[in-house]
Design an enzyme around this catalytic site. Structure first.
Site, PDB file in Angstrom:
ATOM      1  N   ARG A 123     -26.962 -25.556  54.967  1.00 40.43           N
ATOM      2  CA  ARG A 123     -26.144 -25.603  54.020  1.00 40.43           C
ATOM      3  C   ARG A 123     -25.923 -26.620  53.638  1.00 40.43           C
ATOM      4  NH1 ARG A 123     -24.709 -19.794  53.391  1.00 40.43           N
ATOM      5  NH2 ARG A 123     -24.744 -20.312  51.149  1.00 40.43           N
ATOM      6  N   PRO A 160      -3.635  -9.485  51.662  1.00 39.34           N
ATOM      7  CA  PRO A 160      -3.499  -8.444  52.975  1.00 39.34           C
ATOM      8  C   PRO A 160      -5.175  -9.150  53.434  1.00 39.34           C
ATOM      9  CG  PRO A 160      -3.648  -6.725  51.846  1.00 39.34           C
ATOM     10  CD  PRO A 160      -3.251  -7.891  50.809  1.00 39.34           C
ATOM     11  N   GLU A 161      -5.080  -9.890  54.437  1.00 33.74           N
ATOM     12  CA  GLU A 161      -6.053 -10.161  55.131  1.00 33.74           C
ATOM     13  C   GLU A 161      -6.683  -9.578  56.380  1.00 33.74           C
ATOM     14  OE1 GLU A 161      -6.594 -14.601  55.463  1.00 33.74           O
ATOM     15  OE2 GLU A 161      -5.320 -15.217  53.550  1.00 33.74           O
ATOM     16  N   ARG A 176      -0.642  -3.844  40.663  1.00 31.62           N
ATOM     17  CA  ARG A 176      -1.590  -5.044  39.843  1.00 31.62           C
ATOM     18  C   ARG A 176      -3.037  -4.163  40.091  1.00 31.62           C
ATOM     19  NH1 ARG A 176      -1.802 -11.071  41.784  1.00 31.62           N
ATOM     20  NH2 ARG A 176      -3.130 -10.784  39.512  1.00 31.62           N
ATOM     21  N   ARG A 224      -8.542 -21.585  44.497  1.00 30.88           N
ATOM     22  CA  ARG A 224      -7.783 -21.072  45.031  1.00 30.88           C
ATOM     23  C   ARG A 224      -7.179 -22.485  45.969  1.00 30.88           C
ATOM     24  NH1 ARG A 224      -8.462 -16.199  47.385  1.00 30.88           N
ATOM     25  NH2 ARG A 224      -6.922 -16.402  47.772  1.00 30.88           N
ATOM     26  N   LYS A 228     -11.181  -5.914  55.516  1.00 32.00           N
ATOM     27  CA  LYS A 228     -10.110  -6.230  55.185  1.00 32.00           C
ATOM     28  C   LYS A 228     -10.004  -4.361  54.716  1.00 32.00           C
ATOM     29  CE  LYS A 228     -10.023  -9.945  52.961  1.00 32.00           C
ATOM     30  NZ  LYS A 228     -10.303 -11.499  52.016  1.00 32.00           N
TER      31      LYS A 228
END
Ligand SMILES: [Zn+2]
Length: 285
Positions: free
Chosen positions: A153, A2-3, A116, A274, A59
């Site tokens: 950056r 979930p974000e 989990r 990812r 979150k």
């Protein structure tokens, strides 16, 4: 995982049904979910408190107790697979939740299931202290802020946006969507994006998150997850909700499918372990 939009949707749901109830009893069946406190210390801090309101930061859910300050809020992170929902007391323990909070004078129990086990319940607020601004707060999150964190950056823009100390609440799914809307290649070094590009990026972040929160809060969701499997909006649809398939994402999870803007097949690559989805035509380096 979930974000921000999923957590915000859950927050609105819980805030509407949990306010004003007093914690009567706490059952912890998976002790690792409570950390760094001991389960005994945790129960002592939460027991007997009244839920004042529920907030969100990134979150994380923040459950304010007994009217908030000077009392510390209870911080809940759903981790990879956490589910938080109310269930009737009569069948709350049919399959034992990993953590359960019974509320006084209420026929429901607040249950937490986390297969989990990466989620966490704590009164330790240190994980919130270094968190970046809320992307839906225009006072702290704006193109100038993006300019400040990107300047000079060489970090990939995708990695930078997923860093919670830079921007709170974004994760892998929504960052893929945001970069597609911004026409930015996920590997683009942050410092090479000119100001107009950062203005577009800022708008794309707001639009993506706002649309997702609107979808989540207007859908009939199954927070308990008994209908899990359809995976809609993390929680899944409730039994009564219509089954019409909504094309939620523009690029996420759509490898090989045509780009919604130019029909080029969407590509997938790995960035920092990812899965990353992008259109090689719309998002050039
Ligand atoms: Zn395209």
């Amino acid at each position: 995982m979930p974000e921000l939009p999923e957590v915000e949707t859950l927050r609105q749901h819980l805030d509407g049904v949990a306010r004003g109830f007093r914690v009567q009893k706490i059952l912890v069946n998976k002790p690792r979910i409570v950390r760094p406190e001991s389960v005994t210390a945790f129960k002592r801090l939460l027991g007997g408190q009244t839920i004042h309101h529920i907030d969100r930061r990134g979150k994380f859910l923040m459950v304010h107790l007994n009217g908030g300050s000077p009392f510390k809020p209870l911080i809940i992170h759903l981790g990879m697979s956490g589910r938080l929902f109310f269930r009737d007391r009569s069948d709350a323990f049919q399959d034992i939740p990993h953590l359960a909070v019974a509320l006084e004078g209420d026929d429901r129990v607040l249950c937490y299931v986390d297969v989990r086990g990466f989620g966490r319940w704590t009164f330790d607020v240190s994980s919130l202290e270094r968190m970046g601004p809320e992307p839906l707060d225009p006072d702290t999150f704006h193109p100038e802020y993006l300019q400040q964190i990107c300047r000079d950056r060489s970090v990939k823009i995708k990695d930078l946006l997923m860093h919670q100390e830079r921007v709170a609440g974004l994760g892998n799914i929504y960052v893929n969507e945001v970069l597609f809307l911004s026409r930015l290649h996920p590997m683009r070094p942050a410092g090479t994006i000119p100001k107009p590009g950062l203005v577009v990026l800022c708008q794309a972040i707001r639009k993506t998150l706002t649309e997702a929160v609107r979808l989540g809060t207007s859908s009939d969701l199954d927070f308990e997850g008994t209908g899990r499997g359809d995976g809609f909006f993390y929680f899944g649809r409730s039994g009564q909700a219509d089954r019409e398939v909504k094309e939620r994402f523009r690029v996420y999870g759509r490898e090989g499918q045509p780009c919604p803007a130019c029909d080029t097949p969407i590509l997938r690559m790995m960035i920092s372990q990812r899965g990353t989805y992008y259109c090689p035509t719309c998002q050039t380096l």
